[in-house]
Design a protein around this motif. Structure first.
Motif, PDB file in Angstrom:
ATOM      1  N   ALA A 159       0.558  -1.145  -0.346  1.00  0.00           N
ATOM      2  CA  ALA A 159      -0.211  -0.631   0.185  1.00  0.00           C
ATOM      3  C   ALA A 159       0.997   1.511   0.016  1.00  0.00           C
ATOM      4  O   ALA A 159       0.144   2.374  -0.416  1.00  0.00           O
ATOM      5  N   VAL A 160       2.296   1.109   0.315  1.00  0.00           N
ATOM      6  CA  VAL A 160       3.040   2.059   0.841  1.00  0.00           C
ATOM      7  C   VAL A 160       2.888   2.418  -0.422  1.00  0.00           C
ATOM      8  O   VAL A 160       3.255   3.781  -1.359  1.00  0.00           O
ATOM      9  N   VAL A 161       4.376   2.079  -1.675  1.00  0.00           N
ATOM     10  CA  VAL A 161       4.141   2.027  -2.857  1.00  0.00           C
ATOM     11  C   VAL A 161       3.083   2.709  -4.203  1.00  0.00           C
ATOM     12  O   VAL A 161       3.110   3.299  -4.732  1.00  0.00           O
ATOM     13  N   LEU A 162       1.642   1.371  -3.082  1.00  0.00           N
ATOM     14  CA  LEU A 162       1.026   2.348  -4.357  1.00  0.00           C
ATOM     15  C   LEU A 162       0.493   2.823  -4.132  1.00  0.00           C
ATOM     16  O   LEU A 162       0.118   4.516  -4.737  1.00  0.00           O
ATOM     17  N   LEU A 279       6.373  15.217   0.198  1.00  0.00           N
ATOM     18  CA  LEU A 279       5.821  14.086   0.306  1.00  0.00           C
ATOM     19  C   LEU A 279       5.415  13.885   1.254  1.00  0.00           C
ATOM     20  O   LEU A 279       5.545  14.512   2.657  1.00  0.00           O
ATOM     21  N   ARG A 280       4.538  12.146   0.954  1.00  0.00           N
ATOM     22  CA  ARG A 280       3.882  12.294   2.414  1.00  0.00           C
ATOM     23  C   ARG A 280       4.531  11.082   3.181  1.00  0.00           C
ATOM     24  O   ARG A 280       5.435  10.633   2.879  1.00  0.00           O
ATOM     25  N   ALA A 281       4.844  11.406   4.120  1.00  0.00           N
ATOM     26  CA  ALA A 281       4.969  10.495   6.288  1.00  0.00           C
ATOM     27  C   ALA A 281       5.307   8.835   5.275  1.00  0.00           C
ATOM     28  O   ALA A 281       6.559   8.638   5.434  1.00  0.00           O
ATOM     29  N   VAL A 282       4.900   8.570   4.611  1.00  0.00           N
ATOM     30  CA  VAL A 282       4.883   7.168   4.208  1.00  0.00           C
ATOM     31  C   VAL A 282       6.474   6.615   3.365  1.00  0.00           C
ATOM     32  O   VAL A 282       6.957   5.406   3.528  1.00  0.00           O
ATOM     33  N   TYR A 284       9.048   8.367   3.909  1.00  0.00           N
ATOM     34  CA  TYR A 284       9.956   8.610   5.169  1.00  0.00           C
ATOM     35  C   TYR A 284      10.383   7.100   5.600  1.00  0.00           C
ATOM     36  O   TYR A 284      11.463   6.672   6.344  1.00  0.00           O
ATOM     37  N   THR A 285       9.512   6.058   5.213  1.00  0.00           N
ATOM     38  CA  THR A 285       9.762   4.208   6.058  1.00  0.00           C
ATOM     39  C   THR A 285      10.502   3.571   5.201  1.00  0.00           C
ATOM     40  O   THR A 285      11.070   3.777   3.925  1.00  0.00           O
ATOM     41  N   ASN A 286      10.809   2.393   5.800  1.00  0.00           N
ATOM     42  CA  ASN A 286      12.210   1.865   5.105  1.00  0.00           C
ATOM     43  C   ASN A 286      11.260   0.876   3.281  1.00  0.00           C
ATOM     44  O   ASN A 286      12.144   0.349   3.298  1.00  0.00           O
ATOM     45  N   VAL A 287      10.209   1.141   3.541  1.00  0.00           N
ATOM     46  CA  VAL A 287       9.654   0.756   2.194  1.00  0.00           C
ATOM     47  C   VAL A 287       8.829   1.551   1.128  1.00  0.00           C
ATOM     48  O   VAL A 287       8.048   1.114   0.290  1.00  0.00           O
ATOM     49  N   GLY A 288       9.100   2.534   1.813  1.00  0.00           N
ATOM     50  CA  GLY A 288       8.922   3.621   0.278  1.00  0.00           C
ATOM     51  C   GLY A 288      10.225   3.672  -0.504  1.00  0.00           C
ATOM     52  O   GLY A 288      11.066   3.320  -0.382  1.00  0.00           O
ATOM     53  N   THR A 289      10.065   3.952  -1.692  1.00  0.00           N
ATOM     54  CA  THR A 289      10.955   3.833  -3.001  1.00  0.00           C
ATOM     55  C   THR A 289      10.742   5.596  -3.493  1.00  0.00           C
ATOM     56  O   THR A 289      11.540   5.640  -4.039  1.00  0.00           O
ATOM     57  N   ALA A 290       9.552   6.549  -2.717  1.00  0.00           N
ATOM     58  CA  ALA A 290       9.717   7.910  -3.747  1.00  0.00           C
ATOM     59  C   ALA A 290      11.394   8.378  -4.071  1.00  0.00           C
ATOM     60  O   ALA A 290      11.342   8.988  -4.760  1.00  0.00           O
ATOM     61  N   ILE A 291      11.408   8.516  -2.628  1.00  0.00           N
ATOM     62  CA  ILE A 291      13.176   9.406  -2.476  1.00  0.00           C
ATOM     63  C   ILE A 291      14.186   8.951  -3.235  1.00  0.00           C
ATOM     64  O   ILE A 291      14.441   9.461  -4.032  1.00  0.00           O
ATOM     65  N   LYS A 292      14.009   7.724  -3.586  1.00  0.00           N
ATOM     66  CA  LYS A 292      14.935   6.594  -4.444  1.00  0.00           C
ATOM     67  C   LYS A 292      15.128   7.269  -5.354  1.00  0.00           C
ATOM     68  O   LYS A 292      15.614   7.037  -6.825  1.00  0.00           O
TER      69      LYS A 292
END
Length: 302
Positions: A159-162, A279-282, A284-292
């Motif tokens: 759901a985080v990536v979605l 960015l949304r807070a998710v 910044y979690t270890n499963v988020g991909t947006a920053i990279k």
């Protein structure tokens, strides 16, 4: 163009169309093709299926059974893409004639408003008014596919990536000035999984340009079809588009207009200061991909 009522100025619609065609060739030496019909859909069908071969074609409603129903594969008809073709084929519908003879309630149950539209299009019926853009899922869409860096095992992590993907898609949709009704979610499992992936769509009643509306539809599809195997690839797409200005006010949703403004404001901030500026807070979690991923160009480090 609508040539209704121009007979006294330019002659019959056929004469006027052929004069335009002649003028284009005389001035630019460019051959052209013209399709005519009693509505925009039939004019487009006459163009695509007939006039592009002969240069000029005029269709009437009585021509539909002979000229349209034999069309196969279904994706040859304007408004039907490869994915919809596969879905219709799975129902035993292989030709436009088969679509015209299909059960309307069954089409609506499976495809929502798109099922109703496809059925009537098979009969040459188009109730859109002149001036509305002819945009469908096959003509224009906004989507994103992503190969995950690792296996994602839970609904929560997927759901985080979605959410990140919906954010990106809706930004591009808003900037292009559109809203959409049909959301498609695709998921492929890891190589060692025992289950095949899925590709499913859902059409909502009110077109949207809001990230969270699209995201919640994706979650509904995920809850319905996710088999619990580790996921490795995701795709999300928005189709069945129309201009953003077509959105109507909702008497029971007082914050709808505010959310639209917020969406465009977030887009403007990202355009000015960079994709990672907001960015949304998710993320910044270890499963988020947006920053990279926002640091990549063409899939590689810039």
């Amino acid at each position: 163009m609508d040539l209704t009522g121009t007979e006294k100025l330019w002659g019959s619609p056929e004469q006027a169309a052929k004069e335009i065609q002649k003028a284009i060739y005389t001035q630019f030496r460019i051959p052209s093709a013209i399709g005519m019909g009693p509505n925009m859909l039939m004019a487009k069908l006459a163009l695509d299926l007939d006039a592009k071969k002969s240069g000029f074609a005029k269709w009437a409603y009585e021509d539909i059974p002979q000229k349209l129903w034999s069309v196969r594969p279904l994706s040859e008809m304007w408004g039907i893409g490869k994915q919809m073709e596969a879905n219709l084929n799975a129902m035993g519908i292989l030709t436009v004639g088969g679509l015209a003879q299909a059960n309307l309630k069954e089409l609506e149950k499976r495809f929502g408003i798109m099922g109703n539209q496809l059925y009537h299009h098979a009969w040459g019926i188009d109730l859109s008014t002149f001036g509305e853009p002819l945009v469908t899922n096959s003509a224009l869409s906004f989507g994103k596919g992503q190969m995950l860096m690792k296996d994602y095992h839970t609904r929560k992590d997927i759901a985080v990536v979605l959410l990140e993907m919906c954010e990106d898609i809706m930004k591009r949709t808003r900037e292009a000035g559109y809203v959409g009704r049909t959301i498609t979610l695709g998921l492929s499992y890891s190589r060692n999984a025992m289950t095949k992936g899925f590709h499913r769509s859902k059409t909502i009643h009110v077109p949207t340009g809001e990230t969270l509306v699209m995201y919640n539809v994706c979650l509904d599809l995920l809850d319905q079809y996710f088999a619990g195997e580790p996921a490795r690839q995701l795709s999300v797409r928005l189709t069945n588009l129309e201009p953003e200005k077509s959105i109507q006010l909702d008497l029971f949703d007082e914050r709808k207009a505010q959310r639209q403004v917020i969406g465009h404001t977030m887009d403007a901030i990202r355009n000015k200061f960079g994709a990672n500026a907001l960015l949304r807070a998710v993320s910044y979690t270890n499963v988020g991909t947006a920053i990279k991923r926002n640091r990549l160009v063409g899939g590689h480090l810039a």
